[in-house]
Design an enzyme around this catalytic site. Structure first.
Site, PDB file in Angstrom:
ATOM      1  N   TYR A 187      10.209   4.336  36.867  1.00  0.00           N
ATOM      2  CA  TYR A 187      10.852   3.817  38.078  1.00  0.00           C
ATOM      3  C   TYR A 187       9.900   3.034  38.983  1.00  0.00           C
ATOM      4  O   TYR A 187      10.311   2.558  40.041  1.00  0.00           O
ATOM      5  CB  TYR A 187      11.470   4.970  38.868  1.00  0.00           C
ATOM      6  N   HIS A 225      14.826   0.758  44.118  1.00  0.00           N
ATOM      7  CA  HIS A 225      15.014   2.064  44.759  1.00  0.00           C
ATOM      8  C   HIS A 225      13.685   2.666  45.210  1.00  0.00           C
ATOM      9  O   HIS A 225      13.674   3.616  45.985  1.00  0.00           O
ATOM     10  CB  HIS A 225      15.710   3.006  43.778  1.00  0.00           C
ATOM     11  N   TYR A 253      12.639  13.314  42.604  1.00  0.00           N
ATOM     12  CA  TYR A 253      13.638  12.301  42.282  1.00  0.00           C
ATOM     13  C   TYR A 253      14.528  12.125  43.505  1.00  0.00           C
ATOM     14  O   TYR A 253      14.688  13.018  44.327  1.00  0.00           O
ATOM     15  CB  TYR A 253      14.447  12.604  41.011  1.00  0.00           C
ATOM     16  N   ASN A 276      17.660  11.947  44.404  1.00  0.00           N
ATOM     17  CA  ASN A 276      18.817  12.748  44.812  1.00  0.00           C
ATOM     18  C   ASN A 276      18.454  14.097  45.414  1.00  0.00           C
ATOM     19  O   ASN A 276      19.311  14.756  46.002  1.00  0.00           O
ATOM     20  CB  ASN A 276      19.759  12.960  43.624  1.00  0.00           C
ATOM     21  N   ASN A 289      21.747   8.118  48.013  1.00  0.00           N
ATOM     22  CA  ASN A 289      21.632   9.515  47.594  1.00  0.00           C
ATOM     23  C   ASN A 289      20.415  10.232  48.168  1.00  0.00           C
ATOM     24  O   ASN A 289      20.472  11.431  48.426  1.00  0.00           O
ATOM     25  CB  ASN A 289      21.649   9.624  46.075  1.00  0.00           C
TER      26      ASN A 289
END
Length: 186
Positions: free
Chosen positions: A14, A19, A61, A63, A107
């Site tokens: 990522y 994000h 992460y 969320n 999120n």
């Protein structure tokens, strides 16, 4: 103390995705200040203490970001919380600030709202909308977007430096809000 959080997802998969704007901006700030993050298993986050700020990158992460934020917030008994995050409702290159409010479907913010409340400062960096939200936010910036992204991230980093020195969110908001992207010279 103030908890300054950059949102993103851990692992190389990522790295530098849309994000991970919060991670990238905090990494740039830490680098410029000649500091470094250390991993805290207690908070499941990378953190750095600087002046009366705790800089934090949750490693849960996106969320589950609220878990790391709540842990650090309670442990350090922070009085203020500033979250740096991507915002697909803003055009690429736009930098805005907000005090409290809704999470816009983000999120990471949902997790923080659930565990900590929604009364915190936000530094929002536009990443624009794309086809398919999940695919878009987890994608890297296109080569032609890089100059605008870099200018916005630099601007956001400078806003954070100002905030660290001034402790004045309203002054930062007034001075650093970009309702339209910066003009990039070719």
């Amino acid at each position: 103390m103030t908890l300054l959080v950059g949102l993103g997802n851990p692992t190389l998969r990522y790295a530098h995705t849309r994000h991970n704007a919060g991670f990238d901006i905090l990494d740039s700030l830490i680098s410029e200040l000649d500091l470094s993050f250390t991993f805290s298993s207690k908070h499941n986050a990378c953190l750095c203490v600087y002046k009366d700020f705790i800089l934090l990158k949750p490693q849960t992460y996106m969320n589950l970001s609220g878990e790391s934020v709540l842990s650090a917030k309670n442990f350090y008994k922070t009085e203020e919380l500033l979250i740096v995050h991507d915002d697909l409702d803003l055009d690429l290159g736009v930098v805005r600030f907000k005090n409290g409010g809704g999470n816009g479907g983000h999120n990471g913010l949902k997790s923080i709202d659930l565990l900590c409340s929604n009364s915190y400062y936000r530094l929002r960096v536009g990443i624009s909308k794309g086809m398919g939200v999940i695919e878009h936010v987890l994608s890297k910036f296109h080569k032609n977007e890089e100059p605008l992204k870099n200018a916005a991230f630099e601007h956001a980093k400078n806003a954070l430096k100002f905030f660290i020195e001034s402790h004045d969110f309203n002054a930062m908001q007034n001075r650093f809000t970009l309702k339209k992207p910066l003009k990039i010279e070719s």
